[in-house]
Design a protein around this motif. Structure first.
Motif, PDB file in Angstrom:
ATOM      1  N   GLU A  14      -9.173  28.460 -46.170  1.00  0.00           N
ATOM      2  CA  GLU A  14     -10.349  27.596 -46.046  1.00  0.00           C
ATOM      3  C   GLU A  14     -10.425  26.619 -47.218  1.00  0.00           C
ATOM      4  O   GLU A  14     -10.717  25.434 -47.036  1.00  0.00           O
ATOM      5  CB  GLU A  14     -11.618  28.450 -45.996  1.00  0.00           C
ATOM      6  N   MET A  15     -10.148  27.093 -48.423  1.00  0.00           N
ATOM      7  CA  MET A  15     -10.173  26.230 -49.599  1.00  0.00           C
ATOM      8  C   MET A  15      -9.130  25.121 -49.469  1.00  0.00           C
ATOM      9  O   MET A  15      -9.417  23.956 -49.747  1.00  0.00           O
ATOM     10  CB  MET A  15      -9.893  27.062 -50.854  1.00  0.00           C
ATOM     11  N   ASP A  26      -7.796  23.945 -46.642  1.00  0.00           N
ATOM     12  CA  ASP A  26      -8.221  23.048 -45.564  1.00  0.00           C
ATOM     13  C   ASP A  26      -9.300  22.070 -46.041  1.00  0.00           C
ATOM     14  O   ASP A  26      -9.260  20.888 -45.711  1.00  0.00           O
ATOM     15  CB  ASP A  26      -8.748  23.842 -44.369  1.00  0.00           C
ATOM     16  N   GLU A  27     -10.262  22.581 -46.808  1.00  0.00           N
ATOM     17  CA  GLU A  27     -11.321  21.706 -47.331  1.00  0.00           C
ATOM     18  C   GLU A  27     -10.760  20.656 -48.274  1.00  0.00           C
ATOM     19  O   GLU A  27     -11.158  19.498 -48.239  1.00  0.00           O
ATOM     20  CB  GLU A  27     -12.383  22.535 -48.052  1.00  0.00           C
ATOM     21  N   GLN A  28      -9.816  21.064 -49.104  1.00  0.00           N
ATOM     22  CA  GLN A  28      -9.192  20.128 -50.048  1.00  0.00           C
ATOM     23  C   GLN A  28      -8.443  19.027 -49.290  1.00  0.00           C
ATOM     24  O   GLN A  28      -8.543  17.849 -49.626  1.00  0.00           O
ATOM     25  CB  GLN A  28      -8.229  20.880 -50.973  1.00  0.00           C
ATOM     26  N   ALA A  88      -8.984  18.038 -46.178  1.00  0.00           N
ATOM     27  CA  ALA A  88      -9.958  17.202 -45.476  1.00  0.00           C
ATOM     28  C   ALA A  88     -10.609  16.224 -46.436  1.00  0.00           C
ATOM     29  O   ALA A  88     -10.829  15.054 -46.098  1.00  0.00           O
ATOM     30  CB  ALA A  88     -11.020  18.078 -44.801  1.00  0.00           C
ATOM     31  N   SER A  89     -10.897  16.668 -47.636  1.00  0.00           N
ATOM     32  CA  SER A  89     -11.496  15.797 -48.644  1.00  0.00           C
ATOM     33  C   SER A  89     -10.539  14.672 -49.019  1.00  0.00           C
ATOM     34  O   SER A  89     -10.944  13.518 -49.150  1.00  0.00           O
ATOM     35  CB  SER A  89     -11.861  16.616 -49.884  1.00  0.00           C
ATOM     36  N   SER A 105     -10.382  12.192 -46.133  1.00  0.00           N
ATOM     37  CA  SER A 105     -11.607  11.408 -46.073  1.00  0.00           C
ATOM     38  C   SER A 105     -11.591  10.315 -47.153  1.00  0.00           C
ATOM     39  O   SER A 105     -11.974   9.181 -46.894  1.00  0.00           O
ATOM     40  CB  SER A 105     -12.810  12.331 -46.258  1.00  0.00           C
TER      41      SER A 105
END
Length: 58
Positions: free
Chosen positions: A38-39, A41-43, A45-46, A49
């Motif tokens: 999850e960490m 994936d968030e990185q 995605a950030s 973006s």
């Protein structure tokens, strides 16, 4: 898979154990692997973006 040894505060391990006890994860290792995924994936995605915002010029 590679083995990694790490130190985690007791309170956090207790929270992970509770997730295992309630059936959210089969064991501590899988719970921690899910958190790392999850960490990451968030990185990613950030980063995506940020790069998209840089391309949009008005």
């Amino acid at each position: 898979m590679e083995r990694v040894t790490l130190r985690i505060p007791k309170q956090q391990i207790e929270a992970v154990e509770q997730m295992v006890d309630t059936g959210q994860y089969p064991n501590r290792s899988e719970a921690i692997r899910a958190a790392v995924r999850e960490m990451i994936d968030e990185q990613e995605a950030s980063r995506e973006s940020s790069s998209k915002r840089g391309l949009a010029k008005v």
